[in-house]
Design a protein around this motif. Sequence first.
Motif, short mmCIF file in Angstrom:
data_model
loop_
_atom_site.label_atom_id
_atom_site.label_comp_id
_atom_site.label_asym_id
_atom_site.label_seq_id
_atom_site.Cartn_x
_atom_site.Cartn_y
_atom_site.Cartn_z
N ALA A 70 1.09 -1.22 -0.73
CA ALA A 70 0.61 0.13 -0.22
C ALA A 70 0.65 1.00 -0.12
N ALA A 71 0.26 2.49 -1.20
CA ALA A 71 1.25 3.41 -0.67
C ALA A 71 1.29 4.27 0.42
N HIS A 98 11.07 10.32 -7.56
CA HIS A 98 11.29 8.91 -6.69
C HIS A 98 10.16 8.65 -5.45
N ILE A 99 9.54 8.41 -4.96
CA ILE A 99 8.59 8.28 -4.02
C ILE A 99 9.73 8.54 -2.50
N LEU A 138 1.51 8.02 -8.52
CA LEU A 138 1.97 6.91 -9.50
C LEU A 138 2.44 5.88 -8.45
N PRO A 139 1.65 5.32 -8.35
CA PRO A 139 2.53 4.02 -7.52
C PRO A 139 3.08 2.79 -8.30
N LYS A 140 2.50 2.71 -9.48
CA LYS A 140 2.92 1.34 -10.49
C LYS A 140 3.81 2.00 -10.27
#
Length: 105
Positions: A3-4, A67-68, A30-32
Amino acid sequence: MAAAKIKKGDRVVVLSGKDKGKTGTVTQALPKDGKVVVEGVNVATRHRKPTQANPQGGLERSEAPMHISKVAHVTADGKPTRVRFETQDGKKVRVAVKTGEAING
């Protein structure tokens, strides 16, 4: 995929790169791809020729995804914190690691 931990609408601070230390709101997640778009951060500039749709032409600025892992959630006092998941009242909620307070959303 897990989960994000960072979602659209969250206040985040940039941890590394040319925009280190800047804060902003996540406008798109953009989780993917494992990326986020942050308002006013990582701005890309493109030189555009005049066209019929845009007769003026000129510089076009837009936020690019980053990037996250380069961003962290911001607490109420403005400091970065990691996020963990806890179950409260039978619901899975995001919790700030530093303060222990639940993150809405």
